[in-house]
Design a protein around this motif. Structure first.
Motif, PDB file in Angstrom:
ATOM      1  N   UNK A 226       0.865  -1.190   0.000  1.00 46.49           N
ATOM      2  CA  UNK A 226       0.000   0.000   0.000  1.00 46.49           C
ATOM      3  C   UNK A 226       0.897   1.234   0.000  1.00 46.49           C
ATOM      4  N   UNK A 227       1.122   1.839  -1.172  1.00 48.31           N
ATOM      5  CA  UNK A 227       2.126   2.916  -1.289  1.00 48.31           C
ATOM      6  C   UNK A 227       1.938   4.071  -0.318  1.00 48.31           C
ATOM      7  N   UNK A 228       0.722   4.362   0.077  1.00 43.81           N
ATOM      8  CA  UNK A 228       0.488   5.497   0.956  1.00 43.81           C
ATOM      9  C   UNK A 228       0.218   5.066   2.401  1.00 43.81           C
ATOM     10  N   UNK A 261      13.704  14.625 -11.135  1.00 46.89           N
ATOM     11  CA  UNK A 261      12.494  14.166 -11.807  1.00 46.89           C
ATOM     12  C   UNK A 261      11.478  13.553 -10.850  1.00 46.89           C
ATOM     13  N   UNK A 262      11.917  13.236  -9.607  1.00 50.61           N
ATOM     14  CA  UNK A 262      10.989  12.575  -8.685  1.00 50.61           C
ATOM     15  C   UNK A 262       9.884  13.513  -8.195  1.00 50.61           C
ATOM     16  N   UNK A 269       2.308   9.754  -8.166  1.00 55.07           N
ATOM     17  CA  UNK A 269       2.168   8.804  -7.056  1.00 55.07           C
ATOM     18  C   UNK A 269       0.994   9.180  -6.159  1.00 55.07           C
ATOM     19  N   UNK A 270       0.772  10.479  -5.973  1.00 51.60           N
ATOM     20  CA  UNK A 270      -0.330  10.931  -5.123  1.00 51.60           C
ATOM     21  C   UNK A 270      -1.697  10.492  -5.650  1.00 51.60           C
ATOM     22  N   UNK A 271      -1.782  10.217  -6.930  1.00 54.53           N
ATOM     23  CA  UNK A 271      -3.064   9.786  -7.504  1.00 54.53           C
ATOM     24  C   UNK A 271      -3.514   8.447  -6.941  1.00 54.53           C
ATOM     25  N   UNK A 282      -2.167  15.098  -0.547  1.00 56.87           N
ATOM     26  CA  UNK A 282      -0.864  14.583  -0.955  1.00 56.87           C
ATOM     27  C   UNK A 282      -0.219  15.521  -1.967  1.00 56.87           C
ATOM     28  N   UNK A 283      -1.008  16.033  -2.908  1.00 54.96           N
ATOM     29  CA  UNK A 283      -0.478  16.954  -3.917  1.00 54.96           C
ATOM     30  C   UNK A 283      -0.044  18.274  -3.290  1.00 54.96           C
ATOM     31  N   UNK A 284      -0.791  18.734  -2.289  1.00 54.74           N
ATOM     32  CA  UNK A 284      -0.350  19.925  -1.556  1.00 54.74           C
ATOM     33  C   UNK A 284       0.984  19.668  -0.875  1.00 54.74           C
TER      34      UNK A 284
END
Length: 362
Positions: A226-228, A261-262, A269-271, A282-284
């Motif tokens: 679970x990446x997040x 580039x990360x 990734x936040x998606x 996450x995008x913030x």
């Protein structure tokens, strides 16, 4: 006499006279590059500036200077110097916050846990990391952290102090997130619980982005599944802060200093958090961290936000970017200066609409 022995003796004699070079000669034969050209020489060590400061600061050199300075004087002198250095060298903001934490810890011990005395020195620099460290140390030494957490920030109950208690909950519970949440929940007030949760998750995902131990706090197997992790499992009041700080771990574990580039990859990734409603937070967080690590490249940061495919995510990234900039540069004109440096028209427009933001997230 053998030439190498003669050279070494000569270097010693010149050094004794104050004339020797700072670097020892490399006697390794120079490898030939393509077409018989010599390979590039190793980078020379940067010379110190006229003030005695190194030309390039590292976390350890800055930390050692300030700790020595505080031991010889007081926290106010060290914090003033830290403020000077971070303003002159914006890249040091990458690691100044954990250094300020350490100054806070040391000050509490120096003044025998007299919290009022510790906070009597101006400490706004580096997003009030000194205050956070002081609160951590006070709670870590407490025999009743649950009650002391509620008293420590009285009577003002300022946001930075409550945020600091969130850091402290992780010290007290040895990084146990559910137990730390329980301590934050003792505030009762939703706004204070959320502010406390900011410190909690900042501590979890790495208060020092160069600290390998901080990166190791999260289990690799659960992150792979679970990446997040652990954000989707958090109660509603704690999810926003968890998603906001999750990019700290992502960027540090993907070696952001050498792989710029990360930042754009982090937005993709936040998606992964769209299903649980955390993609905006996450995008913030990506926007905030990208600005923190690139304070001297404002337009470049804006270009990273512009790389997002959807307008909502570009706007969220800009919100985080503006928020960090205004936290770091506390003067009223900071956001205006930032927006004026952005060349992408959409990002500049989003910046102006976000310019009222001055959130406590650091």
């Amino acid at each position: 006499m053998h030439p190498r022995v003669f050279a070494i003796i000569t270097a010693v004699l010149l050094g004794a006279l104050g004339l020797g070079a700072l670097a020892v000669t490399d006697w390794t034969p120079t490898a030939a590059g393509p077409a018989g050209r010599a390979a590039p020489a190793a980078k020379a060590v940067a010379a110190a500036s006229p003030t005695g400061d190194p030309a390039v600061w590292t976390r350890s050199t800055l930390r050692n200077k300030l700790m020595t300075e505080m031991a010889a004087t007081d926290p106010g002198v060290a914090l003033a110097d830290l403020d000077r250095i971070t303003k002159a060298k914006p890249y040091t903001v990458r690691f100044c916050h954990p250094i300020a934490h350490e100054l806070g810890h040391t000050a509490v011990k120096r003044y025998n846990y007299d919290f009022a005395k510790v906070l009597s020195f101006p400490h706004d620099t580096c997003a009030e990391g000194y205050l956070h460290g002081a609160v951590e140390e006070m709670l870590a030494a407490s025999t009743d952290p649950g009650n002391d957490l509620l008293k420590l920030c009285q009577p003002q109950m300022s946001g930075p102090c409550v945020h600091g208690t969130g850091h402290g909950t992780m010290f007290v519970t040895k990084q146990n997130v559910p137990a730390a949440r329980d301590l934050c929940s003792r505030y009762g007030s939703q706004s204070r619980i959320i502010t406390c949760s900011e410190g909690l998750f900042m501590q979890l995902f790495g208060p020092d982005e160069e600290d390998e131990n901080a990166k190791a706090q999260l289990p690799a197997d659960k992150l792979a599944a679970e990446p997040l992790y652990p954000c989707p499992e958090q109660p509603a009041l704690f999810q926003s802060a968890c998603y906001f700080y999750a990019p700290t771990f992502y960027l540090s574990s993907h070696d952001y200093p050498d792989h710029p580039e990360v930042y754009a990859q982090a937005l993709k990734w936040c998606l992964n958090a769209q299903a649980t409603g955390g993609a905006n937070d996450c995008s913030r967080g990506v926007g905030s961290r990208t600005m923190k690590y690139n304070l001297d490249r404002e337009d470049w940061v804006g270009q990273q936000c512009a790389s997002a495919a959807d307008s909502w995510q570009r706007k969220a990234c800009v919100d985080g970017m503006v928020s960090y900039y205004t936290v770091n540069y506390t003067d009223p004109g900071a956001a205006g200066r930032l927006c004026a440096k952005l060349t992408d028209q959409e990002i500049a427009r989003d910046c102006r609409s976000s310019a009222h933001l001055s959130g406590s997230l650091d």
